[in-house]
Design an enzyme around this catalytic site. Structure first.
Site, PDB file in Angstrom:
ATOM      1  N   LYS A 203       0.503   3.210  -3.329  1.00  0.00           N
ATOM      2  CA  LYS A 203      -0.774   3.768  -3.770  1.00  0.00           C
ATOM      3  C   LYS A 203      -0.686   5.272  -3.998  1.00  0.00           C
ATOM      4  O   LYS A 203       0.123   5.967  -3.389  1.00  0.00           O
ATOM      5  CB  LYS A 203      -1.858   3.447  -2.740  1.00  0.00           C
ATOM      6  CG  LYS A 203      -2.165   1.958  -2.686  1.00  0.00           C
ATOM      7  CD  LYS A 203      -3.404   1.662  -1.892  1.00  0.00           C
ATOM      8  CE  LYS A 203      -3.747   0.176  -1.984  1.00  0.00           C
ATOM      9  NZ  LYS A 203      -4.972  -0.164  -1.255  1.00  0.00           N
TER      10      LYS A 203
ATOM     11  N   GLY B 168      -9.763 -15.422 -12.739  1.00  0.00           N
ATOM     12  CA  GLY B 168      -9.014 -14.184 -12.689  1.00  0.00           C
ATOM     13  C   GLY B 168      -8.545 -13.730 -14.047  1.00  0.00           C
ATOM     14  O   GLY B 168      -8.997 -14.229 -15.086  1.00  0.00           O
ATOM     15  N   HIS B 169      -7.603 -12.783 -14.062  1.00  0.00           N
ATOM     16  CA  HIS B 169      -7.075 -12.228 -15.300  1.00  0.00           C
ATOM     17  C   HIS B 169      -5.599 -11.900 -15.098  1.00  0.00           C
ATOM     18  O   HIS B 169      -5.199 -11.416 -14.040  1.00  0.00           O
ATOM     19  CB  HIS B 169      -7.835 -10.956 -15.681  1.00  0.00           C
ATOM     20  CG  HIS B 169      -7.416 -10.378 -16.997  1.00  0.00           C
ATOM     21  ND1 HIS B 169      -7.655 -11.004 -18.197  1.00  0.00           N
ATOM     22  CD2 HIS B 169      -6.756  -9.238 -17.297  1.00  0.00           C
ATOM     23  CE1 HIS B 169      -7.173 -10.270 -19.189  1.00  0.00           C
ATOM     24  NE2 HIS B 169      -6.615  -9.191 -18.658  1.00  0.00           N
ATOM     25  N   SER B 170      -4.794 -12.160 -16.123  1.00  0.00           N
ATOM     26  CA  SER B 170      -3.353 -11.911 -16.036  1.00  0.00           C
ATOM     27  C   SER B 170      -2.856 -11.199 -17.278  1.00  0.00           C
ATOM     28  O   SER B 170      -3.394 -11.386 -18.376  1.00  0.00           O
ATOM     29  CB  SER B 170      -2.598 -13.236 -15.858  1.00  0.00           C
ATOM     30  OG  SER B 170      -2.801 -14.078 -16.983  1.00  0.00           O
TER      31      SER B 170
ATOM     32  N   ASP C 260     -10.836   0.027   7.103  1.00  0.00           N
ATOM     33  CA  ASP C 260      -9.542  -0.589   7.352  1.00  0.00           C
ATOM     34  C   ASP C 260      -8.443   0.415   7.029  1.00  0.00           C
ATOM     35  O   ASP C 260      -8.577   1.246   6.135  1.00  0.00           O
ATOM     36  CB  ASP C 260      -9.358  -1.908   6.577  1.00  0.00           C
ATOM     37  CG  ASP C 260      -9.483  -1.755   5.078  1.00  0.00           C
ATOM     38  OD1 ASP C 260     -10.095  -0.774   4.611  1.00  0.00           O
ATOM     39  OD2 ASP C 260      -8.972  -2.633   4.359  1.00  0.00           O
TER      40      ASP C 260
ATOM     41  N   ASP D 289     -11.470  -5.169   2.646  1.00  0.00           N
ATOM     42  CA  ASP D 289     -12.495  -4.156   2.399  1.00  0.00           C
ATOM     43  C   ASP D 289     -13.904  -4.679   2.662  1.00  0.00           C
ATOM     44  O   ASP D 289     -14.784  -3.929   3.099  1.00  0.00           O
ATOM     45  CB  ASP D 289     -12.408  -3.655   0.958  1.00  0.00           C
ATOM     46  CG  ASP D 289     -11.259  -2.683   0.747  1.00  0.00           C
ATOM     47  OD1 ASP D 289     -10.716  -2.185   1.745  1.00  0.00           O
ATOM     48  OD2 ASP D 289     -10.902  -2.436  -0.417  1.00  0.00           O
TER      49      ASP D 289
ATOM     50  N   ASP E  79     -14.810   2.082   1.462  1.00  0.00           N
ATOM     51  CA  ASP E  79     -13.925   0.953   1.195  1.00  0.00           C
ATOM     52  C   ASP E  79     -14.312   0.148  -0.033  1.00  0.00           C
ATOM     53  O   ASP E  79     -13.463  -0.456  -0.678  1.00  0.00           O
ATOM     54  CB  ASP E  79     -13.897   0.023   2.425  1.00  0.00           C
ATOM     55  CG  ASP E  79     -13.262   0.699   3.623  1.00  0.00           C
ATOM     56  OD1 ASP E  79     -12.097   1.097   3.511  1.00  0.00           O
ATOM     57  OD2 ASP E  79     -13.933   0.841   4.649  1.00  0.00           O
TER      58      ASP E  79
ATOM     59  N   CYS F 224       0.820  -1.219   0.000  1.00  0.00           N
ATOM     60  CA  CYS F 224       0.000   0.000   0.000  1.00  0.00           C
ATOM     61  C   CYS F 224       0.848   1.262   0.000  1.00  0.00           C
ATOM     62  O   CYS F 224       0.333   2.360  -0.203  1.00  0.00           O
ATOM     63  CB  CYS F 224      -0.954  -0.016   1.194  1.00  0.00           C
ATOM     64  SG  CYS F 224      -2.292  -1.214   0.995  1.00  0.00           S
TER      65      CYS F 224
END
Length: 344
Positions: free
Chosen positions: A20, A137-139, A225, A90, A50, A17
């Site tokens: 970010k 998912g995705h890559s 969070d 989240d 969140d 994080c």
């Protein structure tokens, strides 16, 4: 060593994080985007909360969120666990239950796929621990490794916790210690011990599910969070324009090694972005640079920040601590002052 010696140094310390976009810049980016007006959108990005919440029926809504970032540890398996725990958080911060998750992957074409397999293994274990379904998912190929999850959760529309609904007199609880970015940066520079690194990564890979399982049994007014904006930035969102907050620095939960590291000027780029955004909103009544940096330090998979009525704070803290959760009551919501946060 705590990390797998076959994979150590195959990932670089550059993210979490701490990578970010800062809160000031992010707010400017979002300000002019078209706003959704669907009556079933209960929470959207206009509230800086969140996750998004979409009502399906009177007793059921879905929570949608995603989170991903570059590596902050060298062990791929550990990175996968931390990134997944962070993304799942989240849903817990809004009081929900995790239903399903999808992997988000960016991976250099020239790197060994065994590294990616370890990242995905760590993430899958955390999704399984959450009792959720990992559904695909995705890559893509990219110059640096990035990983996270797109997460769907469920919640009763009448029981949503938001990040800006605290009430006057509420006590403030944080469920994990501060300082993980300072520790990971310091450890990579061989300025902070392996023992401290193990404590920090253990905290980061711990699901906030266990704290929320207890918290939701109390009369919570607000919850979020603590992640990239640091405790100061997320508390800024919580008090909003209505209130201020008093912080008792002696009651803050933090890693002692992070505090000492900050006093020795082990700093993070994200922490300085947070300082630049928040410093005119805080009145420090103490002269303690270490505490300042802990308040600004970006937290990867940080704890839950909870606003709870004074009459319930003692019982909640007791139950959390008895469950092994290092929660602390560190402050109180007060009437609006010249500064948003006053630190004693």
């Amino acid at each position: 060593m705590v990390e797998n010696m076959e994979t150590v140094q195959q990932l670089i310390v550059c993210g979490g994080c701490n990578a970010k976009i800062g809160p000031g810049n992010l707010g400017e980016l979002l300000a002019d985007l078209p706003k959704a007006t669907n009556e079933n959108l209960l929470v959207g990005f206009d509230s800086t909360d969140d996750a998004a919440v979409i009502k399906l029926r009177d007793d059921l809504a879905i929570i949608q969120t995603l989170d991903f970032f570059p590596t902050m540890v060298t062990d791929p398996y550990l990175f996968g666990k931390i990134a997944a725990a962070n993304a799942l958080s989240d849903v817990y911060a809004m009081g929900g239950e995790v239903l399903s998750a999808l992997n988000i992957v960016a991976f250099p074409e020239e790197k060994e796929l065994t590294i990616l397999k370890e990242i995905l293994r760590g993430g899958a274990e955390k999704v399984q621990e959450a009792g959720a379904i990992l559904a695909g998912g995705h890559s893509i190929h990219d110059q640096s490794v990035k990983y996270g999850l797109s997460v769907t959760g469920t919640i009763d529309p009448n029981k949503i916790y938001q990040n800006n609904t605290c009430q006057l007199g509420d006590h403030l609880i944080l469920t994990k210690p501060l300082g993980v970015s300072i520790i990971t940066v310091g450890y990579s520079a061989e300025e902070i011990s392996e023992e401290a690194f193990v404590k920090a990564t253990t905290s980061m890979e711990t699901l906030n599910k266990y704290a929320m399982d207890i918290i939701r049994n109390y009369s919570i007014n607000s919850c979020t969070d603590v992640t990239g904006f640091g405790l100061a930035g997320h508390l800024h969102e919580m008090v909003g324009d209505q209130f201020s907050a008093e912080i008792q620095s002696k009651d803050l939960p933090y890693f002692e090694e992070a505090y000492q590291g900050a006093k020795e000027f082990i700093l993070t780029a994200g922490g300085q972005r947070n300082r630049n955004y928040m410093e005119d909103k805080i009145d420090f009544q103490i002269n303690d640079f270490g505490i300042e940096e802990l308040l600004f330090d970006p937290q990867t998979s940080g704890g839950l920040l909870v606003s709870v009525p004074a009459e319930e704070v003692g019982a909640l803290i007791k139950e959390l601590q008895e469950a092994g959760i290092p929660a602390q009551d560190f402050g109180v919501v007060i009437e609006k002052q010249d500064k948003e946060l006053i630190v004693y």
